[in-house]
Design a protein around this motif. Structure first.
Motif, short mmCIF file in Angstrom:
data_model
loop_
_atom_site.label_atom_id
_atom_site.label_comp_id
_atom_site.label_asym_id
_atom_site.label_seq_id
_atom_site.Cartn_x
_atom_site.Cartn_y
_atom_site.Cartn_z
N VAL A 49 0.58 -0.98 0.14
CA VAL A 49 0.29 0.41 0.09
C VAL A 49 0.86 1.14 -0.47
CG1 VAL A 49 -1.20 1.07 1.34
CG2 VAL A 49 -1.84 -1.51 0.81
N LEU A 50 1.92 1.03 1.01
CA LEU A 50 2.76 2.34 0.78
C LEU A 50 3.40 2.71 -0.16
CD1 LEU A 50 3.74 1.54 4.66
CD2 LEU A 50 2.72 4.07 3.52
N ASP A 51 3.91 1.44 -1.07
CA ASP A 51 4.75 1.68 -2.74
C ASP A 51 3.51 1.96 -3.11
OD1 ASP A 51 7.24 0.38 -1.45
OD2 ASP A 51 6.62 -1.40 -1.89
N GLN A 52 2.81 1.67 -3.44
CA GLN A 52 1.28 2.16 -3.96
C GLN A 52 1.39 3.80 -3.99
OE1 GLN A 52 -1.76 -0.48 -3.56
NE2 GLN A 52 -1.55 -2.03 -4.89
N MET A 53 1.25 3.97 -3.09
CA MET A 53 0.55 5.57 -2.87
C MET A 53 2.25 6.77 -2.79
SD MET A 53 -1.58 5.18 0.94
CE MET A 53 -1.98 7.19 0.67
N GLN A 54 3.21 5.99 -3.46
CA GLN A 54 4.94 6.80 -3.40
C GLN A 54 5.61 6.83 -2.58
OE1 GLN A 54 3.82 8.72 -7.00
NE2 GLN A 54 2.81 7.86 -8.04
N PHE A 55 5.16 6.17 -1.11
CA PHE A 55 6.14 7.21 -0.62
C PHE A 55 7.27 5.73 -0.61
CE2 PHE A 55 3.06 8.08 1.28
CZ PHE A 55 2.52 9.24 2.08
N THR A 56 8.26 6.11 -0.20
CA THR A 56 9.72 4.67 -0.47
C THR A 56 9.76 4.60 1.70
OG1 THR A 56 10.31 6.85 -2.05
CG2 THR A 56 12.06 4.98 -0.97
N ILE A 57 9.52 3.28 1.25
CA ILE A 57 10.43 2.53 2.59
C ILE A 57 11.56 3.05 3.03
CG2 ILE A 57 10.20 0.40 4.07
CD1 ILE A 57 7.60 1.17 3.07
N GLU A 58 11.65 3.51 4.19
CA GLU A 58 13.61 3.83 4.71
C GLU A 58 13.39 2.73 5.83
OE1 GLU A 58 16.00 7.54 6.07
OE2 GLU A 58 14.03 7.04 7.56
N LYS A 59 12.83 2.13 6.13
CA LYS A 59 13.08 1.06 7.35
C LYS A 59 11.97 0.14 7.33
CE LYS A 59 14.30 -0.29 12.11
NZ LYS A 59 15.78 0.08 12.78
N TYR A 60 12.39 -1.60 7.03
CA TYR A 60 11.38 -1.70 6.98
C TYR A 60 11.96 -3.72 7.98
CZ TYR A 60 8.31 -5.89 5.56
OH TYR A 60 7.61 -6.70 5.30
N ASP A 61 12.07 -3.36 9.03
CA ASP A 61 12.54 -4.66 10.58
C ASP A 61 11.10 -4.92 10.38
OD1 ASP A 61 13.08 -5.22 12.12
OD2 ASP A 61 13.95 -3.82 12.79
N ALA A 62 11.77 -6.72 9.46
CA ALA A 62 9.71 -7.93 10.15
C ALA A 62 10.73 -8.24 11.89
CB ALA A 62 10.46 -8.82 9.12
N GLU A 63 11.01 -8.45 12.40
CA GLU A 63 11.57 -8.38 13.27
C GLU A 63 11.17 -7.92 14.95
OE1 GLU A 63 15.90 -9.28 16.21
OE2 GLU A 63 15.68 -10.89 14.12
N ALA A 64 11.23 -6.31 14.43
CA ALA A 64 10.54 -5.59 15.35
C ALA A 64 9.09 -4.93 14.77
CB ALA A 64 11.40 -4.48 15.07
N ARG A 65 8.55 -5.71 14.01
CA ARG A 65 7.32 -5.26 13.45
C ARG A 65 7.02 -3.86 13.22
NH1 ARG A 65 4.13 -9.97 16.79
NH2 ARG A 65 5.08 -11.33 16.28
N TYR A 66 8.02 -3.53 12.31
CA TYR A 66 8.34 -1.64 12.10
C TYR A 66 8.52 -1.35 10.61
CZ TYR A 66 9.67 2.80 13.10
OH TYR A 66 10.05 4.29 13.35
N ILE A 67 8.26 -0.46 10.08
CA ILE A 67 8.00 -0.13 8.47
C ILE A 67 8.27 1.83 8.72
CG2 ILE A 67 7.01 0.57 6.41
CD1 ILE A 67 5.34 -2.09 7.05
N ARG A 68 8.87 2.31 8.38
CA ARG A 68 8.78 3.60 8.60
C ARG A 68 9.23 4.33 6.85
NH1 ARG A 68 13.09 5.20 12.05
NH2 ARG A 68 14.40 5.07 10.17
N THR A 69 8.96 5.14 7.10
CA THR A 69 9.29 5.18 5.17
C THR A 69 10.06 6.99 5.14
OG1 THR A 69 7.67 7.50 4.74
CG2 THR A 69 6.88 5.07 4.23
N ARG A 70 10.64 7.24 4.37
CA ARG A 70 11.82 8.40 3.50
C ARG A 70 10.80 9.73 3.67
NH1 ARG A 70 16.08 6.12 -0.10
NH2 ARG A 70 17.43 5.90 2.21
N PRO A 71 11.09 10.96 4.14
CA PRO A 71 9.71 11.87 3.51
C PRO A 71 9.06 11.75 1.94
CG PRO A 71 11.61 12.66 4.63
CD PRO A 71 11.67 11.38 4.93
#
Length: 187
Positions: A49-71
């Motif tokens: 969904v974030l990719d479709q909305m044109q956000f770029t993933i900065e951090k994708y941590d499956a272990e910590a269960r956390y996602i953050r995008t770049r501005p």
């Protein structure tokens, strides 16, 4: 003269669409809880969904269960393919101000369900004022223009003091992202 007329028409349209009332208030974006969906599937859906909305993933941590995008800079009125303005108010604001948004998602789970919490941070560009050196030079105070291009003209002191200020949360966009993730996981 033609450019001035076009700018005035755009301004009137933006004002009439947004009005002068307060923006729609969405009190909170409750976490999205998905029964029967695993953590990895929820994270993949969020990333899609974030990719479709044109956000770029900065951090994708499956272990910590956390996602953050770049501005991501706010969409302008002519960028009709962009989906990051979730309300008329935020669309108007993104056309008047230099805004950017950062999305953070935290995923939790228990035996029966997986929950996604979404926060969208809005930042606004702050450029220090520059003294106007006379009425004749006022048009070129912040920009350097030619017939084909206009660029922001800042001196070294302004560049050093320029910063992104926190402008709160975008609850409408948080809700929109979570709704898209819900649709993605129920397909």
């Amino acid at each position: 003269m033609k450019k001035l007329s076009i700018l005035m028409v755009v301004g009137v349209i933006l004002f009439s669409v947004t009005g002068c009332g307060k923006p729609e208030q969405i009190v909170s974006s409750d976490p999205l809880c998905l029964p029967g969906v695993g953590v990895s599937d929820a994270m993949e859906a969020a990333q899609k969904v974030l990719d479709q909305m044109q956000f770029t993933i900065e951090k994708y941590d499956a272990e910590a269960r956390y996602i953050r995008t770049r501005p991501l800079s706010g969409a302008q009125f002519f960028q009709i393919w962009r989906q990051d303005n979730a309300s008329v108010h935020t669309a108007a604001e993104a056309n008047v101000q230099s805004l950017r948004r950062i999305v953070e998602m935290e995923i939790t789970s228990d035996a029966n369900r997986t929950c996604l919490a979404c926060r969208v941070y809005v930042q606004q560009l702050s450029i220090p004022e520059k003294p106007i050196e006379g009425i004749i030079r006022m048009a070129g105070t912040y920009t350097v223009s030619s017939m084909s291009k206009q660029t922001l003209g800042l001196d070294d002191e302004q560049l050093e003091e320029m910063e992104w200020l926190d402008n709160g949360l975008d609850r409408a966009l948080e809700k929109k992202i979570l709704d898209k993730i819900k649709r993605e996981t129920t397909q």
